[in-house]
Write a protein that holds these residues in place. Sequence first.
Motif, PDB file in Angstrom:
ATOM      1  N   ARG A  93       0.794  -1.223   0.000  1.00 18.99           N
ATOM      2  CA  ARG A  93       0.000   0.000   0.000  1.00 18.99           C
ATOM      3  C   ARG A  93       0.830   1.278   0.000  1.00 18.99           C
ATOM      4  O   ARG A  93       0.269   2.370  -0.161  1.00 18.99           O
ATOM      5  CB  ARG A  93      -0.928   0.005   1.224  1.00 18.99           C
ATOM      6  CG  ARG A  93      -1.928  -1.150   1.219  1.00 18.99           C
ATOM      7  CD  ARG A  93      -2.855  -1.057   2.414  1.00 18.99           C
ATOM      8  NE  ARG A  93      -3.863  -2.131   2.390  1.00 18.99           N
ATOM      9  CZ  ARG A  93      -4.834  -2.266   3.289  1.00 18.99           C
ATOM     10  NH1 ARG A  93      -4.912  -1.399   4.292  1.00 18.99           N
ATOM     11  NH2 ARG A  93      -5.690  -3.253   3.202  1.00 18.99           N
ATOM     12  N   LYS A  94       2.132   1.173   0.211  1.00 16.66           N
ATOM     13  CA  LYS A  94       2.950   2.379   0.356  1.00 16.66           C
ATOM     14  C   LYS A  94       3.910   2.571  -0.812  1.00 16.66           C
ATOM     15  O   LYS A  94       4.932   3.241  -0.685  1.00 16.66           O
ATOM     16  CB  LYS A  94       3.736   2.313   1.664  1.00 16.66           C
ATOM     17  CG  LYS A  94       2.855   2.277   2.904  1.00 16.66           C
ATOM     18  CD  LYS A  94       3.684   2.095   4.163  1.00 16.66           C
ATOM     19  CE  LYS A  94       2.795   1.969   5.399  1.00 16.66           C
ATOM     20  NZ  LYS A  94       3.601   1.654   6.608  1.00 16.66           N
ATOM     21  N   VAL A  95       3.589   2.003  -1.951  1.00 17.03           N
ATOM     22  CA  VAL A  95       4.501   2.043  -3.102  1.00 17.03           C
ATOM     23  C   VAL A  95       4.346   3.360  -3.852  1.00 17.03           C
ATOM     24  O   VAL A  95       3.228   3.806  -4.122  1.00 17.03           O
ATOM     25  CB  VAL A  95       4.230   0.878  -4.071  1.00 17.03           C
ATOM     26  CG1 VAL A  95       5.273   0.857  -5.183  1.00 17.03           C
ATOM     27  CG2 VAL A  95       4.223  -0.448  -3.317  1.00 17.03           C
ATOM     28  N   MET A  96       5.463   3.989  -4.176  1.00 13.27           N
ATOM     29  CA  MET A  96       5.457   5.154  -5.045  1.00 13.27           C
ATOM     30  C   MET A  96       6.518   4.945  -6.122  1.00 13.27           C
ATOM     31  O   MET A  96       7.506   4.251  -5.904  1.00 13.27           O
ATOM     32  CB  MET A  96       5.717   6.445  -4.271  1.00 13.27           C
ATOM     33  CG  MET A  96       6.974   6.475  -3.426  1.00 13.27           C
ATOM     34  SD  MET A  96       8.476   7.000  -4.320  1.00 13.27           S
ATOM     35  CE  MET A  96       8.037   8.655  -4.754  1.00 13.27           C
ATOM     36  N   THR A  97       6.278   5.502  -7.304  1.00  7.12           N
ATOM     37  CA  THR A  97       7.186   5.313  -8.433  1.00  7.12           C
ATOM     38  C   THR A  97       8.110   6.515  -8.555  1.00  7.12           C
ATOM     39  O   THR A  97       7.659   7.652  -8.636  1.00  7.12           O
ATOM     40  CB  THR A  97       6.395   5.152  -9.750  1.00  7.12           C
ATOM     41  OG1 THR A  97       5.436   4.105  -9.596  1.00  7.12           O
ATOM     42  CG2 THR A  97       7.336   4.807 -10.893  1.00  7.12           C
ATOM     43  N   ASP A  98       9.403   6.237  -8.549  1.00  6.20           N
ATOM     44  CA  ASP A  98      10.422   7.268  -8.792  1.00  6.20           C
ATOM     45  C   ASP A  98      11.465   6.645  -9.712  1.00  6.20           C
ATOM     46  O   ASP A  98      12.439   6.064  -9.253  1.00  6.20           O
ATOM     47  CB  ASP A  98      11.051   7.726  -7.476  1.00  6.20           C
ATOM     48  CG  ASP A  98      12.092   8.825  -7.678  1.00  6.20           C
ATOM     49  OD1 ASP A  98      12.172   9.367  -8.798  1.00  6.20           O
ATOM     50  OD2 ASP A  98      12.830   9.133  -6.719  1.00  6.20           O
TER      51      ASP A  98
END
Length: 396
Positions: free
Chosen positions: A179-184
């Motif tokens: 639930r805490k995934v972000m794309t960088d």
Amino acid sequence: MKIVDVCAFYTPTGGGVRTYIDRKLVALAARGHEIVVIAPGEEDREEQRGPNARVRWLRSPRFPLDRSYRYFADRAALHAVLDEEDADVVEVSSPWRSASMVADWRARSGSRARLSLIAHADPLSAYAYRWFGNVASTQAIDRAFDWYWRHLRRLDAQFDHVVSASASLTERLREGGLRKVMTDPMGVEPGQFSPRLRDADLRREMLALCGLGEDALLLIGVGRHAPEKRWDMVAQAAAIAGTQMPVGLLIIGGGARQRRVIDAIGDNPHVRLLDPVGDRAALARLMASADALIHGCEAETFCFVAAEAIASGLTVIAPDRGGAADLACANDGAVYRSGDAQDAAEAILAVAGSADVGPSRRHDRPIRTMDDHFDALLSLYATQHPQPRYQQGTGR
């Protein structure tokens, strides 16, 4: 801010991770932050990398499956170093043992440090999907390895964020319940790779090494000789395509597991293995002087070499899964069914027939740099850590 990166994959002989970490040490310090990398090494020692940038090597055993790497084995020793460093943010670059160790450290120490899991590895793609993909679907393999997804979900609960390097990996992780995934997305070293480095004489020399003339298609592949890189399949694909038109392939890399690659090449004079090129400027010239890059690994979380090829003006031929596929699709490249030499050969021929490839074609494509990635990462940390003890542009 003071940032500590616990990086199990950092090694003097490494590839993409080493390039990434070396740039991080420069870029974060230049932006006024303190950066410390903790890595498994031969002995306990500390290495200064400039103002506010250090590497702390922690004595660790060799990894039995790949002896070019080591692994963190002493939980107490790692915890002691983390206690000493007292960081604002602790990053972990492996989803395995070191991530659990760091999560346990924060729980034990009561530290207020933010925890960030950087997804440098995709073990299911590198191993399980490759091993069992011919007999089971990805969904069936995921069900069989649900223990791994449960492990990732536990880390997701213990860490403040999970940083993914590509949109496809982010999608997979979210589908797996994180639930805490972000794309960088990561990027290339700024100012290093460019189509303007193309050298026609060097291209002729590389083709001559493959026993071919200037009218041939010159493919380049870069990476260590590990099973998940699938260089044997890439060599087979080049040989199949070579029955239809002249195709030369240079594979730049090293490692102990070359036998399968050598066997796949056989007596084909048009495929050559070259030693790793440690000189980044020389590698940039080689890459810019080829016609296209071919990659075999579907387990890349980002794929630095594909990004470097794009920055060099090359067309990328990649498997249809993973970070390399994301980059190829976004930059007019070609994809083929992962692990399928015949389909890869057809992708090679399609690229060869395109007006967008060949010695006369050079593109200056806008490409994300590592510094763009670091700026986004620092912005994330600043947002979630509004009162850092280490203010940007000042001393501690």
